[in-house]
Design an enzyme around this catalytic site. Structure first.
Site, PDB file in Angstrom:
ATOM      1  N   GLU A  93       0.947  -1.045   0.121  1.00  0.00           N
ATOM      2  CA  GLU A  93       0.031   0.098   0.024  1.00  0.00           C
ATOM      3  C   GLU A  93       0.879   1.082   0.221  1.00  0.00           C
ATOM      4  O   GLU A  93       0.539   2.420   0.160  1.00  0.00           O
ATOM      5  CB  GLU A  93      -1.070  -0.059   1.230  1.00  0.00           C
ATOM      6  CG  GLU A  93      -0.448  -0.046   2.530  1.00  0.00           C
ATOM      7  CD  GLU A  93      -0.940   1.217   3.208  1.00  0.00           C
ATOM      8  OE1 GLU A  93      -1.928   1.599   3.379  1.00  0.00           O
ATOM      9  OE2 GLU A  93       0.285   1.971   3.665  1.00  0.00           O
ATOM     10  N   HIS A 125      -3.141 -12.085  10.575  1.00  0.00           N
ATOM     11  CA  HIS A 125      -2.420 -10.947  10.528  1.00  0.00           C
ATOM     12  C   HIS A 125      -2.732  -9.952  11.616  1.00  0.00           C
ATOM     13  O   HIS A 125      -3.404 -10.276  12.503  1.00  0.00           O
ATOM     14  CB  HIS A 125      -3.730 -10.036   9.481  1.00  0.00           C
ATOM     15  CG  HIS A 125      -3.288  -8.742   9.264  1.00  0.00           C
ATOM     16  ND1 HIS A 125      -1.810  -8.152   8.965  1.00  0.00           N
ATOM     17  CD2 HIS A 125      -3.845  -7.375   9.585  1.00  0.00           C
ATOM     18  CE1 HIS A 125      -1.907  -6.842   8.805  1.00  0.00           C
ATOM     19  NE2 HIS A 125      -3.078  -6.496   9.279  1.00  0.00           N
ATOM     20  N   CYS A 138      -3.608  -4.695   3.585  1.00  0.00           N
ATOM     21  CA  CYS A 138      -2.454  -5.294   4.319  1.00  0.00           C
ATOM     22  C   CYS A 138      -2.500  -6.898   3.544  1.00  0.00           C
ATOM     23  O   CYS A 138      -1.501  -7.521   3.952  1.00  0.00           O
ATOM     24  CB  CYS A 138      -2.709  -5.405   5.784  1.00  0.00           C
ATOM     25  SG  CYS A 138      -2.447  -3.899   6.814  1.00  0.00           S
TER      26      CYS A 138
END
Ligand SMILES: [Zn+2]
Lengths: 343, 134
Positions: free
Chosen positions: A82, A236, A114
């Site tokens: 990103e 994550h 992400c």
């Protein structure tokens, strides 16, 4: 029997760190609120001459070394980030040239907050399985920025990992992968804006937890497995708290989640986060061990993977070596590194 | 520096800057960086081929830059060194991730890929080799 999966992997985390205390001091906040609230002690900071492309190159060179392949054998490179250095001009082209993979290959940049790195892994796996390519390189790398003073400033960090996907000389088989995706306004950055914004009420339940839990349960169902069948679980990690809470909901014991939980020491490396956690786990896993990984990208979606280690390969640049090599910055030095002051 | 030169000149040098691609004389084994297409030793008998340098070497000499040139204001003080590659050729490069007083002649170094400069906020970003302690 033919296995499809990881032929080699590489990690990279910049050596600079800033502590939560140092950021909190500047904004007159209590550091304990962030340390306890986010379960984070410090975060990685890139050097002034590092960006997502240079991090991607460093991780990729490590992956190529482990895989023992000629970079000319790479038929595809996908870079998820990103924080691509250019708005228009693919990071993949810089990486391909720097690692010596040009010109006979396909490449594109991925964006999905992400989880862009795990989306790149899925693409490479599909292409290898379909016989379109011999080896594909999937990368997730970021040098993420939080607006000064924003809660994100305590966690937005830098790092990345690279995975070579193929069907020859595989060290870890990707047994299954599946995804869960919806349109959820939890986090965004409009074109031309330097810093992202987040819809505070959306960041927890309807975004992270819903997607991570749904994708993970979908994978368990698809593979007919339970958490007990896995030796490690990597989720994550935007902060230390979310993955631990999701793990608890899924019934994952703490000892299966902590080896891949890097966020307390390096922060949220965005596209690098779940796959750096996977790399740390692969560094210590034994042959036969099974790993469950689920990424999350705001916007929102999760990719879940069932991975089995079939042939251990030595990592000459283990994740641990990057986590432990650190040099602390004060806020002034940090501002210079992150170009928060402009000359 | 690169941001003062034409884009096409910079682009032609990507193989050298990104991957340390030089050349080598097959007749006498001498390595060249930047690449040469003529061996001064073997002259007409020389046979030159493209050769990638391993990216390892040692510091031959160095200087600490405290007054930066344009575009390098954020990096001072930094170390600029003549690096002698293991293959023989010498090149000038920035030494990173070390404090100026930690650098010494003979210190082993290895290549890393970093941003070198950028042409303002809207121009091209120049990437290439720097070196760090091996
Ligand atoms: Zn010669």
């Amino acid at each position: 029997m033919k296995h499809f999966g990881i032929v080699g992997y590489g990690a990279y985390v910049p050596r600079y760190r800033i502590k939560v205390e140092e950021i909190a001091k500047i904004w007159g906040k209590n550091p304990e609120d962030y340390k306890k609230g986010l379960l984070i002690r410090e975060k990685s900071v890139p050097d002034v001459d590092e960006d997502a492309a240079t991090i991607a190159v460093s991780a990729s060179l490590n992956a190529i070394e482990m895989a023992g392949i000629n970079p000319q054998e790479l038929d595809a490179i996908y870079v998820g980030s990103e924080s691509h250095p250019y708005a228009v001009k693919p990071t993949g082209t810089v990486v391909a040239e720097a690692i010596g993979a040009t010109p006979n290959l396909t490449s594109a940049d991925y964006e999905f907050a992400c989880k862009a790195g795990t989306a790149a892994m899925q693409t490479c796996l599909g292409m290898v399985k379909g016989g379109m390519i011999k080896y594909g390189l999937a990368i997730g790398a970021d040098t993420s920025q939080g607006r000064p003073g924003d809660a994100l400033e305590y966690t937005a960090a830098a790092g990345g990992a690279a995975y070579i996907i193929g069907s020859e000389n595989v060290m870890a088989e990707i047994e299954e992968t599946c995804s869960f995706t919806t349109d959820t306004p939890d986090f965004w950055r409009r074109a031309g804006q330097e810093y992202p914004r987040h819809g505070a009420r959306f960041t927890g339940e309807p975004a992270y937890f819903k997607h991570v839990l749904s994708a993970t349960r979908m994978l368990l169902e698809k593979t007919g497995t339970t958490i007990d069948d896995y030796d490690y679980v990597v989720l994550h990690q935007p902060n230390g708290k979310f993955p631990l809470r999701a793990a608890k909901t899924l019934g994952v014991p703490k000892e299966k989640i902590t080896p891949g939980l890097l966020v307390p020491e390096i922060g949220n490396t965005y596209s690098g986060a779940s796959i750096l956690g996977l790399a740390a786990v692969l560094d210590e896993a034994k042959e036969g061990d099974r790993i469950l990984m689920t990424s999350f990208g705001s916007g929102a979606g999760s990719d879940s993977f069932s991975i089995r280690v079939i042939k251990k390969k030595e990592n000459k640049h283990p994740v641990k070596s990057y986590v432990e090599k650190r040099e602390y910055l004060n806020y002034g030095q940090y501002a210079k590194h992150r170009r928060k002051i402009r000359m | 520096m690169p941001h003062r030169k034409s884009l096409s000149l910079v682009w032609r040098r990507y193989p050298q800057r990104y991957q340390l691609i030089g050349s080598k004389c097959l007749t006498c084994g001498t390595h060249f960086f930047p690449p040469r297409d003529f061996c001064p030793k073997c002259r007409r008998k020389g046979e030159i081929v493209e050769q990638k340098m391993k990216g390892t070497g040692k510091i031959h000499s160095f200087t600490v830059v405290r007054v930066p040139q344009e575009g390098f204001e954020m990096e001072v003080p930094y170390v600029l060194a003549v690096v002698e590659l293991d293959e023989g050729p010498k090149l000038t490069a920035q030494i990173i991730s070390v404090k100026p007083d930690e650098v010494s002649i003979g210190m082993p170094v290895k290549m890393v890929f970093r941003r070198i400069s950028e042409d303002g906020d809207s121009g091209i970003i120049n990437y290439g080799y720097k070196f760090e302690k091996a």
